[in-house]
Every structure is written in C-alpha cells, then in structure tokens.
Design an enzyme around this catalytic site. Structure first.
Site, PDB file in Angstrom:
ATOM      1  N   ASP A 181      20.967  44.147 154.271  1.00  0.00           N
ATOM      2  CA  ASP A 181      20.355  45.468 154.233  1.00  0.00           C
ATOM      3  C   ASP A 181      19.248  45.499 155.281  1.00  0.00           C
ATOM      4  OD1 ASP A 181      19.717  48.020 153.370  1.00  0.00           O
ATOM      5  OD2 ASP A 181      18.271  47.292 151.906  1.00  0.00           O
ATOM      6  N   GLU A 267      25.657  48.045 156.378  1.00  0.00           N
ATOM      7  CA  GLU A 267      25.835  49.489 156.327  1.00  0.00           C
ATOM      8  C   GLU A 267      26.028  50.022 157.735  1.00  0.00           C
ATOM      9  OE1 GLU A 267      23.475  51.727 152.883  1.00  0.00           O
ATOM     10  OE2 GLU A 267      22.255  50.492 154.176  1.00  0.00           O
ATOM     11  N   ASP A 354      15.408  45.922 147.475  1.00  0.00           N
ATOM     12  CA  ASP A 354      16.144  45.622 148.708  1.00  0.00           C
ATOM     13  C   ASP A 354      17.258  44.612 148.491  1.00  0.00           C
ATOM     14  OD1 ASP A 354      14.555  47.323 150.288  1.00  0.00           O
ATOM     15  OD2 ASP A 354      12.985  45.805 150.338  1.00  0.00           O
TER      16      ASP A 354
END
Ligand SMILES: [Zn+2]
Length: 431
Positions: A181, A267, A354
C-alpha cells in the site's frame, strides 16, 4: 527482457561541442518531422510513416548541410522514435508528441555499431564522436546490447544508457505473495507489517539548500550575466542530487520487494485523477509512486515473478482483512484520516489502518489472479496453490537467497495517531 545500464561519460571539450551539434540536429529534425506529420495528419487523418519520413531525409541533408554532421543512424533513430510516438498516440497509450525544447535534458541514440571497452574505461561510438571516457561502476550483464543513448542533464553531466537484451533465469522467491500500500505518512506499507520511508531528513536538508540557491538565482536580475548562469547551474546540480537520492530509494525498495516475493500486489494508481486535488498533487508527484510501480513491474518480470494491480476503487481501507466484511467507517468517525487504528466490530481486533489495507490489496489481487487462472479456491487459502500455478517453487531455497537488505528499511511499528494526509485509497474528503 530489456535492461538499461546507465554510466557516466566524460566527453572532451571537442566531443562536447560535437554532441551539442548532434543534440541540436536531432531536436531540429524531430520538430521538423513533427510539424510535417502534424500537417499531413490534419490534411489526411494519417501521420507520416517512418519510411515516409526517411524519404525526406536526403533532400533535407542537401538543403541543410549541417544536418549531416550528426551520424546518419542517429538521425534515423529520430524518425523511428517519432513514428513510434505516433503509433502510441493512435493506439491510445500516449499523448500527442510534443516539440522538443533546447532547455533541459538533451539526448541522442545510437542504434548500433557502439563498442563497450570496460577494461579501458571507454565507449567507442561510430562516426565523428569516437572514443569517450567512461566510468563503469559495476560489471556489465553478459548479454547483447542494442541501443546506446547519450544524454546531457541540465546540470551539465553526460550519461550513456546501454540497453541490454537479457534472458534471466526466474529467481526463487522467499515469500509467496505480498500486498503493498502506498501512503503519504509512510512511503510504502506491506501486508507483512513493514513500513518504508524515503530518507526524509536528507531530502529536507537538500530541499532547504535548493530553496536557498533558488533565492540567490532570483536576485540575479541580469539574464545574460555569468553570475546568473553560474547560479542556475548550482540549482540544477542540487535538483539532480535530489532526484538521484529519490531514485536510489525507489530502486532499492522495488528491487527488494520484487526479488523476495513471488506475487507482488499493488493498487493501480490512476495518479492522473488523484492529481486533480491540488493539495495532494505536489505530495504525489514528489513521492514518485508512478515511477515506483513501473520499477516494481519490470523488476518482478526480470525475476520471473508476478506483478498484479488491483483497481483503485476497490475499498481496500474499508474492509476487515480477517473477515472481508466492511467496516462501518462513517458511524465510527473512522473516515477521519488522523485515525490510524480501527477497532474492528467483526474480528474484535485492532487493525493498523495501512497494514490492514495492504493485506486487503494482497487478497484482492490474488482473487483476481485466481479468477484469471480459474482455480476454485477462496483468496485466503489460495497462495500456495496459486504460486504453484504461476511457476517457481518458493520453498526450495529457503532464506539463503535473501539479498543484503539494501532498502532504507525502517520498522516503525505502532505509532500513536500521526497527523498526515493518509494513504491513497483512503477517502480524501477534507484534505
Ligand atoms: Zn477485523
């Protein structure tokens, strides 16, 4: 698999002025051809092909004699690059090509006939350039190389970038899969609980230095003066240093993650959309997320590992990573980005926001891979099976293949409610 090695070169004064001529010639040719093909495009709806551009070359060389001072293959490389840029534009992969400016970075490419002489610290270029002093820092790959680009940065340094075509053996990974992330407080957070940061202190120091030098430059009003020229060079030098420090961090961290993991899950950034928010824009472009993902992807490919992106609109920060149930963000006030820990109503644990997101990214990416490979298993039990399908067995080599930890790893486990902008996927309301 192509792989570029960049080395610093030290042309003589004479070679520098020859290169200046070549940079100018190729820039002129690019702009001339771009203009010609834009006109053709407007008139016929089609650009000029490489062959059509090459046909114009002999007449141009006759009309503008200086054009022929550049090596002919270097000129042909320009038409090749421009026609590729048009193909990319027509196929929706890139923007319309731009005119080249004489300010900023300059470059030319030699598609062949270059000889590397690492023992003697030289590169031999064809045509008038000849032998250029070179510093080879590391061993060169044992592979064929194709194009060699010469570039000059704004700070006056010259580099040669050598493109090798290398067949790599897949590297057995240590771990099966990892979710990454990207955030603003920490640069990267992984599903195994590690957090990584840019060398913030060093960068802040360099930034302060740059500001000082920019102020000095702004005070020198006379545009033609030598002092102003010098001040400008100092600003460019420090800017170069800042981007080298950043790139070094991005290279080392991406290599570590790509090397150690069989499946790398991230992502998709859609940074372009994010950058519309002016508060986030500077932070995001400063961070270099796009560059980082590009590096992760090609390094993963180089090691024979799998790089998988998930859609940015997947609510990775709003699911419990244990039960995959949605966390009621609004009622609890968890939409505030200041809250880093979430008391989960489903599994009764406290999630680090996170790390929880990174685990969700990993699960979602594995789910995508599973549907791609048609395995009838749930995401939580899939890694082993998936890794078998994707290739390399991970257990064979154990921990011995672990490279020296070269990333600036900083384990910042639990910290209390820091004040920051949150990570990318988090709701950006009020930021
Ligand atoms: Zn939970």
């Amino acid at each position: 698999m192509y792989r570029a090695i960049k080395v610093r070169i030290y042309p003589t004064d004479e070679q520098e002025s020859y290169l200046a001529q070549c940079f100018g010639n190729t820039r002129w040719l690019w702009n001339y051809m771009l203009n010609a093909t834009t006109t053709a495009y407007k008139e016929t709806g089609k650009g000029l092909s490489k062959a059509a551009m090459d046909k114009l070359l002999p007449a141009l060389k006759k009309e503008y004699e200086w054009l022929g001072l550049a090596y002919s293959q270097v000129l042909q490389r320009v038409t090749f690059n421009l026609s590729s840029a048009f193909v990319n534009f027509f196929e929706g992969r890139a923007k319309y090509p731009n005119f080249k400016s004489k300010h900023g970075k300059q470059s030319i490419q030699y598609p062949q006939n270059v000889k590397l002489m690492p023992q003697d610290s030289f590169i031999k270029f064809p045509g008038n350039l000849g032998i250029v002093k070179t510093v080879f820092h590391k061993g060169l790959p044992d592979a064929k190389f194709t194009t060699v680009s010469i570039s000059k940065n704004a700070d006056g340094r010259y580099y040669a970038s050598i493109l090798f075509n290398q067949e790599d053996e897949p590297i057995a990974a240590i771990n099966e899969a990892i979710g990454v992330d990207l955030g603003l407080k920490n640069f990267a957070i992984t599903s195994d609980g590690s957090k990584y940061d840019l060398p913030k202190k060093l960068l802040a120091k360099l930034e302060r230095n740059r500001k000082r030098k920019q102020k000095k430059l702004a005070r020198k009003k006379d545009k033609t003066s030598n002092k102003r020229q010098k001040a400008r060079c100092l600003v460019a030098k420090i800017s170069g240093k800042i981007s080298r420090v950043r790139e070094d961090f991005l290279h080392k961290l991406s290599r570590k993650i790509a090397y150690e993991n069989q499946v790398i899950c991230v992502e998709d950034l859609a940074v372009k959309n994010m950058v519309k928010n002016p508060n986030l824009a500077k932070a995001i472009s400063d961070q270099g997320w796009g560059m980082f993902l590009t590096m992760l992807k090609y390094k993963a490919e180089r090691f024979g590992h799998t790089y998988q992106e998930i859609n940015r609109f997947f609510p990775s920060s709003q699911l419990c990573s244990e039960t995959l149930l949605p966390i009621p963000m609004l009622q609890k006030g968890y939409d505030s980005l200041k809250i880093r820990f979430i008391d989960c109503p489903h599994c009764q644990k406290q999630h680090d926001r996170d790390i929880n997101a990174a685990i969700n990214i990993k699960n979602e990416a594995l789910r995508l891979l599973v549907s791609q490979y048609g395995l009838g298993v749930s995401p939580n039990e899939v890694t082993g099976e998936l890794v078998r399908v994707l290739g390399t067995s991970t257990s064979a080599q154990g921990g011995d293949v672990r490279p020296k930890t070269s990333g600036r790893k900083k384990s910042t486990k639990s910290e209390a409610i820091p004040n920051d902008l949150g990570s990318l996927h988090s709701p950006v309301r009020g930021v």
